[in-house]
Design a protein around this motif. Structure first.
Motif, mmCIF file in Angstrom:
data_model
loop_
_atom_site.group_PDB
_atom_site.id
_atom_site.type_symbol
_atom_site.label_atom_id
_atom_site.label_comp_id
_atom_site.label_asym_id
_atom_site.label_seq_id
_atom_site.Cartn_x
_atom_site.Cartn_y
_atom_site.Cartn_z
ATOM 1 N N LYS A 1 2.996 -1.928 -5.538
ATOM 2 C CA LYS A 1 1.953 -1.209 -6.282
ATOM 3 C C LYS A 1 2.347 -0.821 -7.707
ATOM 4 O O LYS A 1 1.490 -0.673 -8.572
ATOM 5 N N HIS B 1 -2.313 -5.300 -5.371
ATOM 6 C CA HIS B 1 -1.051 -4.800 -4.805
ATOM 7 C C HIS B 1 -0.909 -5.098 -3.309
ATOM 8 O O HIS B 1 0.211 -5.155 -2.805
ATOM 9 N N ASP C 1 -3.214 4.176 6.391
ATOM 10 C CA ASP C 1 -3.170 4.370 4.934
ATOM 11 C C ASP C 1 -4.158 5.459 4.501
ATOM 12 O O ASP C 1 -3.910 6.202 3.563
#
Ligand code: GDP
Ligand code: FE
Ligand code: FE
Ligand code: FE
Length: 192
Positions: A59, A88, A132
């Protein structure tokens, strides 16, 4: 590759060196959430751990590095019209494979799909996508609801997250990556 305390420590060191402390803490939060989902839904904990730890590995790479990889590895050149948010994961998996030596295709796919989701998602893909979103450090409006849903029905958690992410992106006039729409159609609208 054998995953033991040694290999995990080496992996953690490389990941830590690749990102800010804040992002590293996010990654550890995603691992904890992913391990709990893996236990609940019957996924390999080793895979959940590795995929979670590596999902945001790329990222903090520069745009030019991503563009180089997109060109050199024959990615769809339309990706050049997008940005880090999309790169990413989708392209970041390439850095994970090359630099961290992770070759397990199911892990690489979970990394690729962690931001946009997909119409077809494996159990591991769903676990990383949801972990996430719900990890303990997240402060997104509605995250408590997402955490509660994730304990009951993983597909419903995928739908909840997708709907709320898309609504947020629309609210801020962000461009929607086509794969995000495919995810919405399959998991929210439940279109065949
Ligand atoms: P993070 O890497 O842990 O911050 O989380 P994600 O990888 O899930 O998302 C990264 C960013 O991409 C977030 O700001 C999302 O809202 C954003 N994002 C997700 N889908 C899309 C999309 O289709 N289009 C755009 N422009 N951004 C998206
Ligand atoms: Fe991410
Ligand atoms: Fe996400
Ligand atoms: Fe993340």
């Amino acid at each position: 590759m054998k995953y033991n305390e040694n290999t995990r420590a080496t992996l953690l060191e490389k990941i830590k060196a690749a990102m800010s402390e804040k992002r590293f803490n996010h990654v550890l939060g995603v691992e904890a959430a992913a391990l709990s989902l893996a236990e609940r839904y019957g996924e390999s904990k080793e895979k959940a751990s590795i995929a979670a730890l590596t999902h945001d590995y790329a990222k903090e790479r520069s745009d030019s590095e991503f563009k180089q990889v997109i060109r050199d590895y024959d990615y769809d050149l339309d990706l050049l019209n997008w940005n880090n948010a999309i790169w990413h994961g989708l392209v970041g998996a390439q850095f994970v494979e090359k630099e961290l030596g992770i070759t397990d295709e199911s892990i690489l796919q979970a990394i690729r799909l962690h931001t946009t989701g997909a119409s077809q998602m494996s159990l591991l893909d769903k676990i990383i996508y949801v972990a996430d979103y719900i990890e303990a450090g997240r402060d997104i409006p509605g995250v408590e609801k997402a955490r509660a849903i994730a304990k009951k029905d993983l597909d419903e958690a995928v739908a909840y997250e997708t709907k709320h992410t898309l609504a947020h992106l629309i609210d801020i006039n962000a461009p929607i990556y086509p794969k995000t729409i495919e995810t919405y159609n399959r998991w929210v609208a439940k279109k065949n």
